[in-house]
Design a protein around this motif. Structure first.
Motif, PDB file in Angstrom:
ATOM      1  N   ALA A  83       0.821  -1.207   0.000  1.00  0.00           N
ATOM      2  CA  ALA A  83       0.000   0.000   0.000  1.00  0.00           C
ATOM      3  C   ALA A  83       0.855   1.256   0.000  1.00  0.00           C
ATOM      4  CB  ALA A  83      -0.945  -0.005   1.205  1.00  0.00           C
ATOM      5  N   VAL A  84       2.026   1.198   0.636  1.00  0.00           N
ATOM      6  CA  VAL A  84       2.940   2.339   0.646  1.00  0.00           C
ATOM      7  C   VAL A  84       3.390   2.666  -0.776  1.00  0.00           C
ATOM      8  CG1 VAL A  84       5.307   2.993   1.314  1.00  0.00           C
ATOM      9  CG2 VAL A  84       3.719   2.127   3.020  1.00  0.00           C
ATOM     10  N   VAL A  85       3.469   1.661  -1.626  1.00  0.00           N
ATOM     11  CA  VAL A  85       3.817   1.881  -3.029  1.00  0.00           C
ATOM     12  C   VAL A  85       2.584   2.344  -3.813  1.00  0.00           C
ATOM     13  CG1 VAL A  85       4.565   0.740  -5.159  1.00  0.00           C
ATOM     14  CG2 VAL A  85       5.686   0.200  -2.984  1.00  0.00           C
ATOM     15  N   GLY A  86       1.454   1.668  -3.608  1.00  0.00           N
ATOM     16  CA  GLY A  86       0.256   1.940  -4.392  1.00  0.00           C
ATOM     17  C   GLY A  86      -0.426   3.256  -4.081  1.00  0.00           C
ATOM     18  N   LEU A  87      -0.449   3.655  -2.822  1.00  0.00           N
ATOM     19  CA  LEU A  87      -1.173   4.872  -2.434  1.00  0.00           C
ATOM     20  C   LEU A  87      -0.587   6.133  -3.073  1.00  0.00           C
ATOM     21  CD1 LEU A  87      -3.571   5.928  -0.785  1.00  0.00           C
ATOM     22  CD2 LEU A  87      -2.008   6.183   1.131  1.00  0.00           C
ATOM     23  N   LEU A  89       1.184   6.365  -5.757  1.00  0.00           N
ATOM     24  CA  LEU A  89       0.960   6.236  -7.189  1.00  0.00           C
ATOM     25  C   LEU A  89      -0.492   6.581  -7.523  1.00  0.00           C
ATOM     26  CD1 LEU A  89       1.938   5.420 -10.000  1.00  0.00           C
ATOM     27  CD2 LEU A  89       1.372   3.056  -9.415  1.00  0.00           C
ATOM     28  N   GLY A  90      -1.418   6.072  -6.733  1.00  0.00           N
ATOM     29  CA  GLY A  90      -2.826   6.380  -6.937  1.00  0.00           C
ATOM     30  C   GLY A  90      -3.138   7.852  -6.758  1.00  0.00           C
ATOM     31  N   LEU A  91      -2.537   8.462  -5.739  1.00  0.00           N
ATOM     32  CA  LEU A  91      -2.753   9.895  -5.527  1.00  0.00           C
ATOM     33  C   LEU A  91      -2.171  10.714  -6.673  1.00  0.00           C
ATOM     34  CD1 LEU A  91      -2.097  10.132  -1.696  1.00  0.00           C
ATOM     35  CD2 LEU A  91      -4.276  10.459  -2.866  1.00  0.00           C
ATOM     36  N   TRP A  92      -1.025  10.298  -7.194  1.00  0.00           N
ATOM     37  CA  TRP A  92      -0.425  10.978  -8.332  1.00  0.00           C
ATOM     38  C   TRP A  92      -1.350  10.889  -9.543  1.00  0.00           C
ATOM     39  CZ3 TRP A  92       1.557   8.715 -12.920  1.00  0.00           C
ATOM     40  CH2 TRP A  92       2.205   9.623 -13.748  1.00  0.00           C
ATOM     41  N   LEU A  93      -1.903   9.702  -9.797  1.00  0.00           N
ATOM     42  CA  LEU A  93      -2.839   9.541 -10.910  1.00  0.00           C
ATOM     43  C   LEU A  93      -4.092  10.386 -10.689  1.00  0.00           C
ATOM     44  CD1 LEU A  93      -2.572   5.683 -11.429  1.00  0.00           C
ATOM     45  CD2 LEU A  93      -1.703   7.452 -12.960  1.00  0.00           C
ATOM     46  N   LEU A  94      -4.539  10.449  -9.454  1.00  0.00           N
ATOM     47  CA  LEU A  94      -5.746  11.175  -9.091  1.00  0.00           C
ATOM     48  C   LEU A  94      -5.638  12.672  -9.384  1.00  0.00           C
ATOM     49  CD1 LEU A  94      -8.513  11.022  -7.644  1.00  0.00           C
ATOM     50  CD2 LEU A  94      -7.277  11.369  -5.516  1.00  0.00           C
ATOM     51  N   VAL A 137      -0.464  -3.312  -3.031  1.00  0.00           N
ATOM     52  CA  VAL A 137      -0.318  -2.281  -4.062  1.00  0.00           C
ATOM     53  C   VAL A 137      -1.688  -1.945  -4.648  1.00  0.00           C
ATOM     54  CG1 VAL A 137       0.630  -1.766  -6.349  1.00  0.00           C
ATOM     55  CG2 VAL A 137       2.073  -2.858  -4.623  1.00  0.00           C
ATOM     56  N   VAL A 138      -2.469  -2.977  -4.977  1.00  0.00           N
ATOM     57  CA  VAL A 138      -3.808  -2.751  -5.524  1.00  0.00           C
ATOM     58  C   VAL A 138      -4.672  -2.010  -4.509  1.00  0.00           C
ATOM     59  CG1 VAL A 138      -5.931  -3.902  -6.303  1.00  0.00           C
ATOM     60  CG2 VAL A 138      -3.696  -4.723  -7.085  1.00  0.00           C
ATOM     61  N   SER A 139      -4.543  -2.390  -3.246  1.00  0.00           N
ATOM     62  CA  SER A 139      -5.288  -1.702  -2.192  1.00  0.00           C
ATOM     63  C   SER A 139      -4.891  -0.237  -2.096  1.00  0.00           C
ATOM     64  CB  SER A 139      -5.040  -2.396  -0.859  1.00  0.00           C
ATOM     65  OG  SER A 139      -5.601  -1.669   0.204  1.00  0.00           O
ATOM     66  N   GLY A 140      -3.608   0.035  -2.177  1.00  0.00           N
ATOM     67  CA  GLY A 140      -3.141   1.421  -2.136  1.00  0.00           C
ATOM     68  C   GLY A 140      -3.699   2.225  -3.291  1.00  0.00           C
ATOM     69  N   GLY A 146     -10.411   7.620  -1.865  1.00  0.00           N
ATOM     70  CA  GLY A 146     -11.447   7.610  -0.856  1.00  0.00           C
ATOM     71  C   GLY A 146     -11.353   6.404   0.009  1.00  0.00           C
ATOM     72  N   MET A 147     -10.267   5.753   0.060  1.00  0.00           N
ATOM     73  CA  MET A 147      -9.984   4.600   0.860  1.00  0.00           C
ATOM     74  C   MET A 147     -10.891   3.430   0.522  1.00  0.00           C
ATOM     75  SD  MET A 147      -7.591   6.062   2.073  1.00  0.00           S
ATOM     76  CE  MET A 147      -6.820   4.912   3.143  1.00  0.00           C
ATOM     77  N   ASP A 148     -11.453   3.317  -0.623  1.00  0.00           N
ATOM     78  CA  ASP A 148     -12.228   2.179  -1.087  1.00  0.00           C
ATOM     79  C   ASP A 148     -12.417   2.244  -2.578  1.00  0.00           C
ATOM     80  OD1 ASP A 148     -12.883   0.261   0.676  1.00  0.00           O
ATOM     81  OD2 ASP A 148     -14.899   0.901   0.987  1.00  0.00           O
ATOM     82  N   LEU A 149     -11.877   3.325  -3.249  1.00  0.00           N
ATOM     83  CA  LEU A 149     -12.235   3.554  -4.647  1.00  0.00           C
ATOM     84  C   LEU A 149     -11.029   3.471  -5.538  1.00  0.00           C
ATOM     85  CD1 LEU A 149     -14.434   6.607  -3.859  1.00  0.00           C
ATOM     86  CD2 LEU A 149     -15.176   4.295  -4.291  1.00  0.00           C
ATOM     87  N   PHE A 150     -11.148   2.792  -6.633  1.00  0.00           N
ATOM     88  CA  PHE A 150     -10.043   2.678  -7.561  1.00  0.00           C
ATOM     89  C   PHE A 150     -10.111   3.780  -8.587  1.00  0.00           C
ATOM     90  CE2 PHE A 150      -6.607   0.516  -9.353  1.00  0.00           C
ATOM     91  CZ  PHE A 150      -6.662   0.774 -10.694  1.00  0.00           C
ATOM     92  N   LEU A 151      -9.499   4.864  -8.266  1.00  0.00           N
ATOM     93  CA  LEU A 151      -9.333   6.001  -9.161  1.00  0.00           C
ATOM     94  C   LEU A 151      -7.889   6.108  -9.418  1.00  0.00           C
ATOM     95  CD1 LEU A 151     -11.162   9.156  -8.029  1.00  0.00           C
ATOM     96  CD2 LEU A 151     -11.352   7.882 -10.101  1.00  0.00           C
ATOM     97  N   ALA A 152      -7.550   5.684  -9.051  1.00  0.00           N
ATOM     98  CA  ALA A 152      -6.587   5.505  -8.408  1.00  0.00           C
ATOM     99  C   ALA A 152      -7.508   5.185  -7.502  1.00  0.00           C
ATOM    100  CB  ALA A 152      -5.746   5.851  -7.512  1.00  0.00           C
TER     101      ALA A 152
END
Length: 152
Positions: A83-87, A89-94, A137-140, A146-152
């Protein structure tokens, strides 16, 4: 008013957060998805990311009080490492999506997850080893907006 919402949208969000809290208390998940989906009706859903992160953290800490000895900590640390890797990355995409795109992705993700639940899909075996890191990573990625949404 909070988040520059009028009285009606503020009441809507208060009610949505109350319902989302009930759903999380009953099922153990879904709070973030409900709050972010409800916020997209009245404002930019990305504004509620911090709110959801803070509330999810508080609820998780409260729930974790008495269950420490029952937790598989090795698995938790692997999930957290992923999650430390995925979060980030997800925020950057967001940060690169418009409000309209965010609403569309949130709606699509929630629809997909509801379809998976409705279909009754289940894991056939327990996730072990390095797959916990992948799941983290997928969880991050999924938790970034939003801590449950894949928009990241």
């Amino acid at each position: 008013m909070p988040f520059d919402l009028g009285l009606g949208p503020t009441i809507w969000m208060g009610f949505a957060i109350l319902v989302a809290g009930f759903i999380r208390g009953y099922s153990g998940f879904g709070f973030s998805a409900m709050v972010i989906a409800a916020s997209s009706v009245v404002t930019n859903p990305l504004h509620f990311v911090a709110v959801v992160v803070i509330l999810e953290t508080a609820m998780s800490l409260q729930a974790a009080k008495g269950i420490g000895p029952d937790i598989d900590w090795r698995r938790v640390w692997m999930l957290l490492a992923g999650a430390v890797v995925g979060l980030p990355l997800g925020l950057w995409l967001l940060t690169g999506v418009s409000e309209t795109a965010a609403r569309a992705m949130i709606s699509g993700y929630i629809l997909l997850m509801c379809a998976v639940l409705l279909a009754g899909w289940r894991l056939r075996s327990e996730v072990r080893g390095p797959w916990n890191l992948v799941a983290g990573v997928v969880s991050g990625l999924a938790n970034a907006p939003g801590m449950d949404l894949f928009l990241a």
